[in-house]
Design an enzyme around this catalytic site. Structure first.
Site, PDB file in Angstrom:
ATOM      1  N   ASP A  19       0.822  -1.072  -0.129  1.00 39.34           N
ATOM      2  CA  ASP A  19      -0.099  -0.149  -0.050  1.00 39.34           C
ATOM      3  C   ASP A  19       0.849   1.208  -0.130  1.00 39.34           C
ATOM      4  O   ASP A  19       1.033   1.772   1.107  1.00 39.34           O
ATOM      5  CB  ASP A  19      -0.857   0.031   1.279  1.00 39.34           C
ATOM      6  CG  ASP A  19      -1.924  -1.146   1.291  1.00 39.34           C
ATOM      7  OD1 ASP A  19      -2.174  -1.385  -0.065  1.00 39.34           O
ATOM      8  OD2 ASP A  19      -2.323  -1.678   2.240  1.00 39.34           O
ATOM      9  N   ASP A  70      -5.555  -6.783  -5.648  1.00 35.03           N
ATOM     10  CA  ASP A  70      -6.654  -6.566  -4.902  1.00 35.03           C
ATOM     11  C   ASP A  70      -7.452  -5.402  -5.055  1.00 35.03           C
ATOM     12  O   ASP A  70      -7.404  -4.207  -4.680  1.00 35.03           O
ATOM     13  CB  ASP A  70      -5.856  -6.397  -3.472  1.00 35.03           C
ATOM     14  CG  ASP A  70      -6.844  -6.269  -2.372  1.00 35.03           C
ATOM     15  OD1 ASP A  70      -7.894  -6.689  -2.592  1.00 35.03           O
ATOM     16  OD2 ASP A  70      -6.633  -5.725  -1.362  1.00 35.03           O
ATOM     17  N   LEU A  71      -8.201  -5.584  -6.344  1.00 30.92           N
ATOM     18  CA  LEU A  71      -9.190  -4.572  -6.748  1.00 30.92           C
ATOM     19  C   LEU A  71     -10.406  -4.488  -6.366  1.00 30.92           C
ATOM     20  O   LEU A  71     -11.302  -3.545  -6.744  1.00 30.92           O
ATOM     21  CB  LEU A  71      -9.084  -4.556  -8.468  1.00 30.92           C
ATOM     22  CG  LEU A  71      -7.815  -4.374  -9.107  1.00 30.92           C
ATOM     23  CD1 LEU A  71      -7.759  -4.296 -10.434  1.00 30.92           C
ATOM     24  CD2 LEU A  71      -6.634  -3.260  -8.486  1.00 30.92           C
ATOM     25  N   ASP A  75     -19.104  -4.681  -9.903  1.00 32.08           N
ATOM     26  CA  ASP A  75     -19.813  -3.966 -11.078  1.00 32.08           C
ATOM     27  C   ASP A  75     -20.782  -4.740 -11.650  1.00 32.08           C
ATOM     28  O   ASP A  75     -20.923  -6.137 -11.187  1.00 32.08           O
ATOM     29  CB  ASP A  75     -18.649  -3.601 -11.965  1.00 32.08           C
ATOM     30  CG  ASP A  75     -19.202  -2.309 -12.677  1.00 32.08           C
ATOM     31  OD1 ASP A  75     -19.960  -2.148 -13.247  1.00 32.08           O
ATOM     32  OD2 ASP A  75     -18.355  -1.310 -12.810  1.00 32.08           O
ATOM     33  N   PRO A  77     -22.070  -7.753 -14.090  1.00 33.86           N
ATOM     34  CA  PRO A  77     -21.362  -9.169 -14.553  1.00 33.86           C
ATOM     35  C   PRO A  77     -20.234  -8.755 -15.855  1.00 33.86           C
ATOM     36  O   PRO A  77     -19.141  -9.051 -15.970  1.00 33.86           O
ATOM     37  CB  PRO A  77     -22.123  -9.963 -14.925  1.00 33.86           C
ATOM     38  CG  PRO A  77     -23.491  -9.692 -14.225  1.00 33.86           C
ATOM     39  CD  PRO A  77     -23.478  -8.267 -13.809  1.00 33.86           C
ATOM     40  N   GLN A 195      -7.795  -0.710  11.493  1.00 33.06           N
ATOM     41  CA  GLN A 195      -8.510  -1.941  11.538  1.00 33.06           C
ATOM     42  C   GLN A 195      -9.377  -2.194  12.822  1.00 33.06           C
ATOM     43  O   GLN A 195      -8.760  -1.950  14.066  1.00 33.06           O
ATOM     44  CB  GLN A 195      -7.375  -3.134  11.394  1.00 33.06           C
ATOM     45  CG  GLN A 195      -6.617  -3.159  10.022  1.00 33.06           C
ATOM     46  CD  GLN A 195      -7.349  -3.370   8.785  1.00 33.06           C
ATOM     47  OE1 GLN A 195      -8.871  -3.529   8.820  1.00 33.06           O
ATOM     48  NE2 GLN A 195      -6.804  -3.794   7.686  1.00 33.06           N
TER      49      GLN A 195
HETATM   50  O1  C5P Z   1      -1.875  -2.303   6.715  1.00 33.89           O
HETATM   51  P1  C5P Z   1      -2.906  -3.423   6.967  1.00 33.89           P
HETATM   52  O2  C5P Z   1      -2.081  -4.446   7.612  1.00 33.89           O
HETATM   53  O3  C5P Z   1      -4.069  -2.974   7.776  1.00 33.89           O
HETATM   54  O4  C5P Z   1      -3.366  -3.703   5.605  1.00 33.89           O
HETATM   55  C1  C5P Z   1      -4.289  -4.557   5.142  1.00 33.89           C
HETATM   56  C2  C5P Z   1      -4.533  -4.666   3.709  1.00 33.89           C
HETATM   57  O5  C5P Z   1      -5.421  -5.813   3.728  1.00 33.89           O
HETATM   58  C3  C5P Z   1      -4.723  -3.794   3.015  1.00 33.89           C
HETATM   59  O6  C5P Z   1      -4.222  -3.527   1.781  1.00 33.89           O
HETATM   60  C4  C5P Z   1      -6.322  -3.714   2.762  1.00 33.89           C
HETATM   61  O7  C5P Z   1      -6.855  -2.988   1.542  1.00 33.89           O
HETATM   62  C5  C5P Z   1      -6.510  -5.227   2.640  1.00 33.89           C
HETATM   63  N1  C5P Z   1      -7.878  -5.545   3.058  1.00 33.89           N
HETATM   64  C6  C5P Z   1      -8.338  -5.591   4.297  1.00 33.89           C
HETATM   65  N2  C5P Z   1      -9.779  -5.936   4.552  1.00 33.89           N
HETATM   66  C7  C5P Z   1     -10.188  -6.774   3.617  1.00 33.89           C
HETATM   67  C8  C5P Z   1      -9.817  -6.848   2.587  1.00 33.89           C
HETATM   68  C9  C5P Z   1      -8.632  -6.326   2.156  1.00 33.89           C
HETATM   69  O8  C5P Z   1      -7.732  -4.663   5.043  1.00 33.89           O
HETATM   70  N3  C5P Z   1     -11.320  -6.923   3.724  1.00 33.89           N
END
Ligand code: C5P
Length: 239
Positions: A19, A70-71, A75, A77, A195
């Protein structure tokens, strides 16, 4: 199992989330972390900044490191199918789609991927707690939503599921065939950041995680390589 073998298996499960704002930073981080992580994740910030070129450059610079794109596609189909087709040309290992789109949308993505890459279904973002889900109009708790979406992902033939560690056991019960991919990982000493539903690497493994996604606890550490190695050691000890 020998210690070296346990470390290899542990490393293969660690996905570092790149990131970062631009390709130079991502390439520098990937070069530094190669040999210390199993996969690299290219997320929205980097992809929007640099486009598919950054994926090609990472593949060229670190060909042994599979890429997780990870996009979080969400949208109609037809558009999702086109995006999966384009991702196939980038030779990535995984691509995420939102499971909230429903099983038929997920199925289109799995069909188009045709085994060339793994479709991972994102259930509920780990930054969303119960209050955030309510605010977004959901009448179900995050854990219930996750379970419902895991069943849809399994029915569609996805390879894995992205969910928080807190829901891991429930997801495994609802969709045992899916590989659980767990973000929101925080070693006991790391900062929680934004988080909400977090878990330590050892807890994630004990609950059945296949892959661990770790961003800031590695990239923002004073020594990212040492931080990645410490997480691999924790995974190895828990295997
Ligand atoms: O920095 P950190 O460890 O919090 O990064 C978590 C990564 O996981 C980020 O790239 C975030 O976009 C991704 N992610 C998430 N939760 C989800 C799916 C992906 O945190 N449900």
């Amino acid at each position: 199992m020998s210690a070296d073998r346990a470390y290899d298996l542990a490393r293969a499960r660690l996905i570092v989330a790149l990131d970062l704002p631009d390709a130079d930073a991502a390439l520098a981080a990937a070069s530094r972390l190669r040999g210390h992580v199993g996969l690299i994740k290219v997320g929205l910030e980097l992809f929007v900044a640099e486009g598919p070129a950054v994926v090609r450059r990472l593949r060229e610079a670190c060909p042994e490191l599979p890429i997780f794109l990870d996009l979080k596609l969400h949208d109609i189909p037809n558009t999702m199918r086109g995006a999966v087709r384009a991702a196939r040309r980038l030779d990535v290992r995984f691509l995420t789609v939102h499971a909230g789109s429903g099983a038929s949308h997920l199925r289109v993505c799995v069909d188009e991927a045709a085994g060339a890459l793994g479709i991972l279904a994102v259930t509920v973002l780990t930054s969303q707690d119960e209050a955030a889900c309510r605010e977004a109009g959901h009448t179900r708790a995050p854990a219930e939503l996750v379970e419902l979406r895991a069943a849809a992902a399994a029915a569609a033939g996805c390879e894995g599921i992205v969910c928080s560690g807190e829901e891991l056991e429930r997801v495994r019960a609802a969709a045992p065939a899916l590989a659980p991919v767990i973000p929101g990982i925080r070693p006991a000493t790391a900062d929680r950041g934004d988080q909400q539903r977090i878990i330590t690497p050892a807890q994630a493994i004990a609950r059945g995680a296949r892959y661990l996604v770790v961003g800031r606890p590695i990239l923002s550490a004073p020594d990212p390589v040492a931080a990645a190695d410490a997480i691999v050691a924790e995974i190895a000890a828990a295997l």
